[in-house]
Design a protein around this motif. Structure first.
Motif, mmCIF file in Angstrom:
data_model
loop_
_atom_site.group_PDB
_atom_site.id
_atom_site.type_symbol
_atom_site.label_atom_id
_atom_site.label_comp_id
_atom_site.label_asym_id
_atom_site.label_seq_id
_atom_site.Cartn_x
_atom_site.Cartn_y
_atom_site.Cartn_z
ATOM 1 N N PRO A 10 0.832 -1.209 0.000
ATOM 2 C CA PRO A 10 0.000 0.000 0.000
ATOM 3 C C PRO A 10 0.864 1.255 0.000
ATOM 4 C CG PRO A 10 0.102 -0.918 2.201
ATOM 5 C CD PRO A 10 0.845 -1.875 1.307
ATOM 6 N N THR A 14 -2.000 6.572 2.764
ATOM 7 C CA THR A 14 -3.106 6.567 1.799
ATOM 8 C C THR A 14 -3.798 7.926 1.798
ATOM 9 O OG1 THR A 14 -4.803 5.844 3.374
ATOM 10 C CG2 THR A 14 -3.466 4.126 2.304
ATOM 11 N N ALA A 164 -7.669 -2.629 0.545
ATOM 12 C CA ALA A 164 -7.555 -1.167 0.417
ATOM 13 C C ALA A 164 -8.129 -0.476 1.645
ATOM 14 C CB ALA A 164 -8.267 -0.695 -0.848
#
Length: 476
Positions: A10, A14, A164
């Protein structure tokens, strides 16, 4: 060789984590600036002056403003610690956890939700089974705190987050101002990451208390569980404001006030909480002479969670292994291999206060006290040997001989035997105290200071003189 990861790496941060940090950071700035006059007034009070004279004579010489600046520096230089189980079976708390196997596969610190997603993909060929039924009115305190206190968005399916969605969540971190030898709490695992502060500082979101405990004690989210103490819940009113690396003055008094527990019909004094905190902090002086800390005090950390996905090896300064559960075991070797793989120094700590409760999430006696102020550097790790420490000539041989002895005799070892083994280890290896602003200037090259001399123990990067230059600049 480590298995290939099942999911992609990831982002370091984020979009959700960045937006949450920006929003909560703006709130923290306002709250911190509003709190500063109250902190200074508290520092100027006679009750607090008496605390300083008792616990911290050097700090007592400072003006309230100078003391606040010193405290801020120590907060930023303190260790930020995440405890984890080396193997899955070593966790004392429920749910899914990061472990060494996941770290070797993914090369970053998975949070509990990412570990859950990986577990489901590993162990179920089809859809995950439905979660077991929960008691009426039960609410999981972890997700509740993350969504209502930290402001992270809920999962579309709370029982099954996607990779996610999981990557938007946090890793739980204890800020080690009390200078505990394990850094965090052994409840959460038998090893600890100590992070590189410069790496994580922009990802930090700070609560004045463990938010899982807060949810269970103040919001009563764990039905059927009776807490062994009662927080002063009004001390952190809604909407709860978080702190950040730059703005946390409002956290200082809130932490002390929340922990004014009710006993025999009345609450403890905020001045007593301040004394217990400061006496163990760098403002309390010599690490070798700090007062004992109770099992309850161990849980009074600021929860300084990382809203990010910390990469290996660069996000971590060093590892700590818990002596009793790991030394002389296969899991201990696994931790050493993990440190060796990523080039981290490894230190050992005697975390005796969890020994009596092998499968519980809390120690048996919250008021029993322990020193928890010794660490010994593992001389067999390349990361340890890359430090500017001077190891005894027989350090490796002594370490390996003790490991073999413990491995052979540990099954039936008494508490007294473990104490003797620890004395043997500590007496034959380099012992270190946690790095502080006042001792090592907060340098992220350093893992601490040598216990007797006070010389900073630092990584030598680039050339052999770099760590020495850091040490001289700090000590001289």
């Amino acid at each position: 060789a480590a298995a290939a990861p099942k999911f992609p790496l990831p982002p370091l941060r984020t979009a959700v984590q960045l937006a949450t940090s920006a929003r909560r950071g703006a709130e923290a700035k306002v709250a911190s600036e509003a709190a500063t006059p109250h902190v200074l007034a508290f520092f100027a009070s006679e009750g607090f002056a008496e605390v300083l004279r008792d616990c911290c004579p050097e700090a007592a010489k400072l003006s309230p403003g100078a003391l606040l600046e010193s405290l801020r520096a120590e907060v930023r230089a303190a260790e930020y610690a995440h405890a984890f189980p080396v193997a899955t079976h070593a966790a004392h708390t429920g749910g899914h956890h990061f472990n060494v196997k996941l770290g070797e596969e993914y090369k970053f610190l998975l949070n509990s939700y990412q570990a859950e997603v990986d577990y489901d993909a590993t162990n179920h060929s089809g859809p995950s089974p439905a979660p077991p039924p929960r008691p009426k009115n039960f609410t999981d305190p972890g997700p509740l705190a993350e969504e209502q206190i930290f402001g992270l968005p809920p999962f579309a399916n709370e029982s099954k987050p996607t990779w996610a969605e999981a990557s938007d969540r946090m890793n739980y971190v204890a800020q080690n101002m009390r200078r505990l030898n394990f850094g965090s709490v052994p409840t959460f695992g038998d090893a600890t990451f100590i992070f590189d502060n410069d790496y994580i500082k922009d990802m930090i979101l700070t609560a004045p208390v463990d938010t899982g405990l807060w949810e269970m004690v103040c919001n009563h989210t764990n039905v059927g569980w009776t807490p062994p103490f009662k927080f002063n819940c009004p001390a952190w009113p809604q909407p709860q404001t978080l702190g950040t690396w730059d703005h946390f003055d409002h956290t200082i008094l809130t932490n002390l006030d929340v922990w004014r527990l009710k006993r025999n019909g009345s609450r403890t004094s905020i001045y007593e909480e301040a004394r217990r905190f400061l006496a163990r902090s760098p403002l309390g002086g010599d690490y070798a002479k700090v007062p004992n800390v109770t099992s309850l005090d161990v849980f009074k950390y600021w929860e300084t969670n990382i809203a990010g996905n910390v990469r290996f090896p660069e996000g971590v300064r060093f590892l700590i292994g818990s002596f009793v559960p790991l030394f002389g075991t296969e899991d201990g070797r696994t931790l050493q291999t993990f440190a060796q793989t990523f080039g981290w120094p490894l230190v050992w700590a005697f975390t005796e206060f969890m020994e009596a409760k092998d499968s519980s999430s809390a120690p048996a006696d919250l008021n029993q006290s322990y020193a928890l102020n010794e660490r010994a550097v593992d001389p067999t790790m390349d990361g340890s040997l890359a430090l500017n420490a001077t190891f005894p000539a027989d350090a490796k041989a002594s370490f390996n001989a003790l490991w073999a002895s413990v491995e052979e005799r540990r099954v039936n070892a008494t508490h007294g035997q473990w104490i003797e083994w620890w004395k043997t280890l500590a007496g034959s290896q380099v012992r270190v105290a946690p790095s502080t602003a006042s001792s090592c200037g907060g340098s992220q090259l350093c893992i601490g200071s040598e216990l007797k001399s006070g010389t900073c123990v630092c990584k030598m990067k680039g050339d052999a003189g770099q760590a020495s230059a850091v040490t001289m600049a700090i000590v001289v």
